[in-house]
Design a protein around this motif. Structure first.
Motif, mmCIF file in Angstrom:
data_model
loop_
_atom_site.group_PDB
_atom_site.id
_atom_site.type_symbol
_atom_site.label_atom_id
_atom_site.label_comp_id
_atom_site.label_asym_id
_atom_site.label_seq_id
_atom_site.Cartn_x
_atom_site.Cartn_y
_atom_site.Cartn_z
ATOM 1 N N GLU A 242 41.414 3.071 40.792
ATOM 2 C CA GLU A 242 40.951 1.986 41.664
ATOM 3 C C GLU A 242 39.622 1.430 41.153
ATOM 4 O O GLU A 242 39.255 0.304 41.469
ATOM 5 C CB GLU A 242 40.840 2.455 43.113
ATOM 6 C CG GLU A 242 39.866 3.585 43.342
ATOM 7 C CD GLU A 242 39.753 3.977 44.809
ATOM 8 O OE1 GLU A 242 40.182 3.184 45.671
ATOM 9 O OE2 GLU A 242 39.228 5.068 45.087
ATOM 10 N N LYS A 243 38.919 2.200 40.332
ATOM 11 C CA LYS A 243 37.680 1.724 39.732
ATOM 12 C C LYS A 243 37.937 1.082 38.371
ATOM 13 O O LYS A 243 37.422 -0.003 38.084
ATOM 14 C CB LYS A 243 36.687 2.884 39.578
ATOM 15 C CG LYS A 243 35.390 2.488 38.886
ATOM 16 C CD LYS A 243 34.451 3.670 38.683
ATOM 17 C CE LYS A 243 33.876 4.182 39.980
ATOM 18 N NZ LYS A 243 32.842 5.222 39.763
ATOM 19 N N GLU B 285 41.566 9.545 45.813
ATOM 20 C CA GLU B 285 41.887 8.445 46.719
ATOM 21 C C GLU B 285 42.954 8.876 47.723
ATOM 22 O O GLU B 285 42.907 8.484 48.899
ATOM 23 C CB GLU B 285 42.362 7.222 45.940
ATOM 24 C CG GLU B 285 42.581 6.019 46.845
ATOM 25 C CD GLU B 285 43.218 4.830 46.146
ATOM 26 O OE1 GLU B 285 43.616 3.890 46.852
ATOM 27 O OE2 GLU B 285 43.332 4.855 44.902
ATOM 28 N N THR C 32 47.156 1.039 40.666
ATOM 29 C CA THR C 32 46.094 0.976 41.661
ATOM 30 C C THR C 32 46.620 1.131 43.083
ATOM 31 O O THR C 32 45.845 1.366 44.011
ATOM 32 C CB THR C 32 45.319 -0.347 41.555
ATOM 33 O OG1 THR C 32 46.252 -1.426 41.518
ATOM 34 C CG2 THR C 32 44.449 -0.373 40.320
ATOM 35 N N ASP D 58 37.771 -4.869 42.074
ATOM 36 C CA ASP D 58 37.534 -5.005 43.503
ATOM 37 C C ASP D 58 36.386 -4.151 44.043
ATOM 38 O O ASP D 58 35.662 -4.578 44.942
ATOM 39 C CB ASP D 58 38.806 -4.665 44.288
ATOM 40 C CG ASP D 58 39.945 -5.618 43.972
ATOM 41 O OD1 ASP D 58 39.762 -6.470 43.083
ATOM 42 O OD2 ASP D 58 41.016 -5.505 44.588
ATOM 43 N N GLN D 59 36.218 -2.936 43.550
ATOM 44 C CA GLN D 59 35.208 -2.037 44.119
ATOM 45 C C GLN D 59 33.782 -2.548 43.932
ATOM 46 O O GLN D 59 32.941 -2.395 44.811
ATOM 47 C CB GLN D 59 35.332 -0.639 43.499
ATOM 48 C CG GLN D 59 36.312 0.265 44.196
ATOM 49 C CD GLN D 59 36.072 1.722 43.807
ATOM 50 O OE1 GLN D 59 35.303 2.039 42.903
ATOM 51 N NE2 GLN D 59 36.738 2.621 44.502
ATOM 52 N N ASN D 60 33.507 -3.132 42.785
ATOM 53 C CA ASN D 60 32.136 -3.582 42.489
ATOM 54 C C ASN D 60 32.204 -4.715 41.465
ATOM 55 O O ASN D 60 31.886 -4.525 40.285
ATOM 56 C CB ASN D 60 31.316 -2.409 41.949
ATOM 57 C CG ASN D 60 29.822 -2.677 41.989
ATOM 58 O OD1 ASN D 60 29.393 -3.832 41.974
ATOM 59 N ND2 ASN D 60 29.024 -1.629 42.025
#
Length: 711
Positions: free
Chosen positions: A460-461, A173, A137, A466-468
């Motif tokens: 990252e998803k 990203e 990540t 963390d994102q949602n």
């Protein structure tokens, strides 16, 4: 932007190189995706240019460079190297990789990777020195921090559309970070005609790239993961145990390799031949030693609700689970809708007006336009209604406030706006994929409606919350994040990527992220699979150790460890309980030593002794159980296909049996000799042992004749 292939302004690879240098100068720092998504033809052109012009400084930032396998052993090479020649007939490994392996990389070129093919860079000085230790990540962040100014990506094309296909994991990203920092960069997409077109976040617009090119697929074919070694007995025993920890209606993450294949085969057996699966659990002692844990977090019955895949790597096993109807639990991209489904308040196949006040009770009040779009995409709202400035409209112009807590609005929505059933659910989100040629073909040939259920997205998803957090926690119900480790210390710390002397074996990848996420999720569990022992220098060595000078997963994140001999639940346990649980699933040849070391460290009571029931943890016990299961068709050597032909398989089995013979047995086999039957002749042909032979080759030929005639 909708453009056909001819309208995409495709340029030549060499033109891309010229433009990169013209725009950015001679300090080039090139980011490429991990694994399959590397545009080899383009990076080769850049590499050749840097070799020809020492004034160019070329830094390559990537991970998991895919090298063509080769077998150095003369005897095994007779079998394997022709198979590799066939599999990689049109694959060309990157030039930088060849130079790095031979120690001939020019001084103006540097290769920095954050993940190696396991074991491929042990003892390699430059690769070890230039290795970047990074959680997956954080890879994009670290690549940008290294001064990246060129981003290159292999793409798939379908009609007018482009897709990052196998690797939407990090590139987007990287570009986003470069834009945010206002840094000059060039992005180049290279279309590969054989790459499967994947959906989700993998879909990209041509305008996102400065240049587009097409690679020569006849010279630069897709890398195939060879399906050659059979699943080892130890891995089958581990995979079986891990499969009983998977909860129906839950979430699954798997890694590549034989252990992952063993889990998939066991899960398929559980789903399709449940009586046989239950028999296996009894045979391997799973119910005897781990029944309470299986009852609490796993299961033994078929997958009625099915699984959702939330996985860094879309391994081939997920495709088999998808085709078998195991990977079938769809998730949706609106947190409250997913929560409502989880608690049984919404039937995805038959929406009712009761869903409207139920969503309001969960906290959905004033709908925003983005929320409406998501709900309409998933079929919660029908296609005829629309949203504008806090109101929902019918085609006739009638409207209501988009306040889902308002009874009048609820009545209006139920009458004019509510859909009939949900759609566009995803049964898997994955970061990248890599597999066999059959795997790629299956994805290419899959109907679009089915392929859309297998969504690709960034790490990252998928690798974190963390994102949602609200959405991902709702989607990742009863998550089982299953990975592998090298060894485990008696305090529960696991080493997975680095040896005690600091040499990097592979890389942390996303393992730490998934272990940490398992602790954050309600009902989430991390499962780390570790072979209880290994052979080192011809001697058995324990992989359960008293202590170790490297650590990937720290002791405070200890959870579940599985070996071929059992399951150790380490979460919330005291240090002494952890020691006991791990010793109980250790190879019995090393249990006494482990007990003594734990007592010396003050971690075990002086009166502790290994329970009698755990003192039969020996390889021959596992081997006998797997042979029993294999004879019944439960644990086939190659459950998902093999790249050997039938004659090559026979040759492989013959060479394996010869390697296990003692010197006296080999002498007896030589003296026995034998005639050349059709099967013997076919094996000799495969191993190129026909015609005029050297002395050593004649001995090998006679050993094969004697061995096969004995049968």
């Amino acid at each position: 932007m909708s453009q056909s292939r001819t309208e995409l302004n495709m340029v030549e690879i060499d033109h891309c190189v010229e433009q990169i240098i013209a725009r950015l100068g001679k300090d080039l720092r090139v980011a490429m995706p991990l694994g399959l998504g590397k545009p080899v033809e383009l990076i080769d052109a850049l590499y050749r240019r840097a070799c020809a012009e020492p004034s160019i400084s070329l830094t390559i930032l990537t991970a998991l460079s895919l090298e063509r396998p080769s077998e150095a052993d003369a005897i095994r090479g007779r079998l394997l190297n022709p198979v590799f020649d066939r599999l990689y007939a049109n694959y060309r490994e990157p030039l930088y990789l060849q130079a790095e392996r031979s120690g001939e990389t020019p001084a103006n070129i540097r290769v920095c990777e954050f993940y190696f093919k396991a074991g491929s860079r042990l003892g390699h000085l430059s690769a070890q020195r230039h290795y970047i230790s990074s959680n997956y990540t954080h890879a994009a962040r670290d690549v940008v921090a290294r001064g990246c100014n060129v981003v290159i990506q292999m793409l798939a094309q379908e009609g007018d559309a482009l897709s990052m296909s196998c690797n939407p994991d990090t590139s987007a990203e990287v570009v986003s970070r470069l834009k945010k920092e206002g840094r000059p960069y060039i992005a180049i997409g290279v279309v590969h005609p054989d790459l499967p077109f994947m959906y989700g976040d993998a879909e990209v617009n041509a305008s996102q790239f400065d240049f587009l090119a097409i690679t020569n697929s006849e010279c630069h074919g897709l890398f195939q993961v060879p399906r050659l070694p059979p699943i080892p007995d130890t891995d089958y025993a581990i995979g079986l145990r891990a499969s009983a920890l998977i909860a129906d209606g839950g979430t699954l993450q798997l890694g590549i390799g034989a252990m992952g294949d063993a889990i998939v085969q066991s899960a398929l057996l559980r789903h399709q031949q449940n009586a046989s699966y239950l028999e296996l659990l009894q045979r391997f002692g799973v119910d005897e030693h781990s029944a309470d844990l299986v009852d609490a977090i796993g299961g033994r019955e078929p997958f009625e609700e099915g699984l959702y895949g939330a996985t860094e790597m879309f391994v081939e096993g997920f495709l088999h689970l998808f085709e078998a109807g195991v990977l079938k639990r769809p998730v949706y991209d609106f947190w409250a809708l997913q929560q409502l489904i989880n608690i049984g308040g919404c039937d995805p196949l038959a929406l009712s007006s009761e869903c409207l006040p139920a969503l309001a009770e969960l906290g959905v009040r004033e709908l925003r336009g983005k929320d409406f779009d998501t709900l309409q995409y998933h079929g919660f709202f029908n296609e005829s209604c629309r949203y504008s400035e806090g109101k929902l409209y019918t085609p006739q112009g009638d409207f209501c406030s988009a306040n889902m807590a308002n009874p009048d609005s609820q009545q209006f929505m139920a009458t004019y706006c509510l859909g009939t059933q949900l759609r566009n659910g995803k049964v898997m989100h994955g970061g990248f994929f890599l597999g066999s040629g059959d795997f790629y073909r299956s994805l290419r040939d899959m109907p679009e409606t089915e392929r859309r259920k297998l969504a690709m997205c960034s790490v990252e998803k998928i690798n974190q919350l963390d994102q949602n957090p609200r959405l991902y926690k709702a989607q990742r119900q009863s998550a089982r994040f299953i990975n592998t480790g090298l060894n485990v210390s008696l305090n529960g710390a696991v080493a997975s990527d680095t040896l005690e002397n600091g040499q990097v074996l592979s890389g942390v990848g996303g393992q730490y992220n998934f272990v940490a996420m398992a602790h954050q999720l309600d009902n989430g569990r991390s499962v780390l699979m570790i072979r209880a022992s290994r052979s080192q220098g011809g001697k058995a060595v324990s992989n359960i150790v008293s202590h170790y000078g490297a650590c990937t997963i720290p002791r405070h994140l200890r959870d579940i460890v599985v070996t071929e001999y059992g399951i150790a639940d380490l979460r919330s346990k005291t240090d002494e309980e952890v020691c006991i649980a791990l010793i109980n699933i250790a190879d019995s040849r090393f249990q006494a030593e482990l007990v003594a070391e734990a007592k010396a460290a003050g971690k075990l009571s002086a009166s502790f002794d290994v329970p009698t029931v755990f003192r039969q943890n020996f390889p021959h016990v596992i081997r006998a159980n797997v042979e029993w299961a294999r004879a019944k068709g439960m644990m086939p050597a190659y459950p998902f296909g093999c790249d050997f032909s039938e004659d090559e398989l026979t040759a492989a089995k013959t060479l394996k049996s010869l390697a296990q013979l003692s010197t006296m047995q080999k002498m007896s086999t030589l003296l026995r000799g034998g005639k050349n039957t059709d099967s013997v002749n076919r094996v000799l042909e495969v191993l190129r042992l026909s015609g005029s032979l050297s002395g050593k080759d004649r001995v090998l030929k006679r050993l094969i004749q004697g061995s096969m005639n004995k049968k």
